[in-house]
Design a protein around this motif. Structure first.
Motif, PDB file in Angstrom:
ATOM      1  N   THR A 199      -9.650   5.385  10.050  1.00  0.00           N
ATOM      2  CA  THR A 199      -9.304   4.879   8.504  1.00  0.00           C
ATOM      3  C   THR A 199      -9.623   3.816   7.413  1.00  0.00           C
ATOM      4  OG1 THR A 199      -7.249   5.414   8.651  1.00  0.00           O
ATOM      5  CG2 THR A 199      -8.162   7.590   8.337  1.00  0.00           C
TER       6      THR A 199
ATOM      7  N   ALA B 133      -6.534   2.844   6.449  1.00  0.00           N
ATOM      8  CA  ALA B 133      -5.342   2.669   5.976  1.00  0.00           C
ATOM      9  C   ALA B 133      -4.972   2.114   7.504  1.00  0.00           C
ATOM     10  CB  ALA B 133      -4.647   4.216   5.338  1.00  0.00           C
TER      11      ALA B 133
ATOM     12  N   PHE C 106       0.521  -1.283  -0.078  1.00  0.00           N
ATOM     13  CA  PHE C 106       0.113   0.102   0.099  1.00  0.00           C
ATOM     14  C   PHE C 106       0.923   0.976   0.032  1.00  0.00           C
ATOM     15  CE2 PHE C 106      -2.156  -3.691   1.820  1.00  0.00           C
ATOM     16  CZ  PHE C 106      -3.930  -3.763   1.047  1.00  0.00           C
ATOM     17  N   PRO C 107       1.494   1.659  -1.297  1.00  0.00           N
ATOM     18  CA  PRO C 107       2.336   2.990  -1.233  1.00  0.00           C
ATOM     19  C   PRO C 107       1.650   4.152  -0.860  1.00  0.00           C
ATOM     20  CG  PRO C 107       1.643   2.121  -3.387  1.00  0.00           C
ATOM     21  CD  PRO C 107       1.322   0.746  -1.685  1.00  0.00           C
ATOM     22  N   ASP C 108      -0.155   4.445  -0.783  1.00  0.00           N
ATOM     23  CA  ASP C 108      -0.238   5.453  -0.489  1.00  0.00           C
ATOM     24  C   ASP C 108      -0.396   5.814   1.640  1.00  0.00           C
ATOM     25  OD1 ASP C 108      -0.776   6.226  -3.626  1.00  0.00           O
ATOM     26  OD2 ASP C 108      -2.561   5.678  -3.413  1.00  0.00           O
ATOM     27  N   ILE C 109      -0.075   5.063   2.143  1.00  0.00           N
ATOM     28  CA  ILE C 109      -0.035   5.012   3.308  1.00  0.00           C
ATOM     29  C   ILE C 109       0.917   5.518   3.838  1.00  0.00           C
ATOM     30  CG2 ILE C 109      -0.246   3.101   4.943  1.00  0.00           C
ATOM     31  CD1 ILE C 109      -1.448   1.093   4.482  1.00  0.00           C
ATOM     32  N   LYS C 110       1.045   6.350   4.436  1.00  0.00           N
ATOM     33  CA  LYS C 110       2.010   6.979   5.589  1.00  0.00           C
ATOM     34  C   LYS C 110       2.163   6.888   6.588  1.00  0.00           C
ATOM     35  CE  LYS C 110       2.317  11.031   1.687  1.00  0.00           C
ATOM     36  NZ  LYS C 110       2.966   9.937   0.941  1.00  0.00           N
TER      37      LYS C 110
END
Length: 188
Positions: free
Chosen positions: A174, A176, A11-15
């Motif tokens: 969320t 994420a 999940f590259p959009d998770i920070k």
């Protein structure tokens, strides 16, 4: 970190931002999504997810420290030893060493020449022969295995709940964050 190693590439959009604070931070007031604490210190009203095995405290000293000294056989014997204290940032006071058996629980206020607010410094000072330390078995294990440190009072150090991820029960999570909690749950 294994949970992050599995989760982030998928999940590259998770920070993820990790803040290390040895105090008992109020995650709601600080607007943090979650925190990690030892199980018995999680505040009421929080959802708590075990993410690690039970922990066990260890009293230890170097062979040089014990040269010419009798090893303590019970917690009360610590009064005859130089113990390295830990100052807790949130509570401001010195940490009372906790001991227990199936029949008895004790909190011992130890004394010595050194007080630190860092477990790394406690470990270094004890390894240097400057007194007895009190940390988790996990933190001390390599030093015990290679003989740099000697464990005492093992029968008085019972396991207790390990680390827990905790977060407010009333806040909508969320997707994420839910993925992150699941990854940690499977790691623990």
């Amino acid at each position: 970190m294994p949970a992050l190693q599995r989760l982030l590439p998928e999940f590259p959009d998770i920070k993820v931002e990790i803040v290390i604070d040895y105090g008992l931070t109020d995650i709601v007031a600080e607007r943090l999504d979650a925190g990690i604490r030892r199980g018995e210190t999680v505040a009421q009203g929080m959802i708590s997810v075990p993410i690690g095995a039970p922990l066990r405290m260890t009293v230890f000293g170097s062979p040089a420290y014990f040269a010419g000294r009798e090893k303590p056989a019970k917690p009360q014997d610590l009064t005859a030893h130089s113990c390295i204290d830990l100052r807790l940032p949130t509570r401001g006071g010195l940490y009372a060493w906790e001991f227990g058996t199936a029949r008895r629980q004790l909190r011992v206020r130890v004394e010595g020449q050194l007080v630190f607010n860092s477990t790394a410094l406690i470990l270094a000072a004890a390894t240097a022969g400057l007194g007895l330390g009190y940390l988790t078995e996990q933190q001390v294990r390599p030093h015990l295995q290679d003989g740099r440190l000697v464990r005492v009072l093992a029968d008085w150090c019972e396991p207790f709940p390990g680390h827990h991820l905790y977060y407010p029960s009333r806040r909508q999570q969320t997707p994420a964050f839910s993925l992150f909690v699941e990854a940690l749950r499977h790691e623990g």
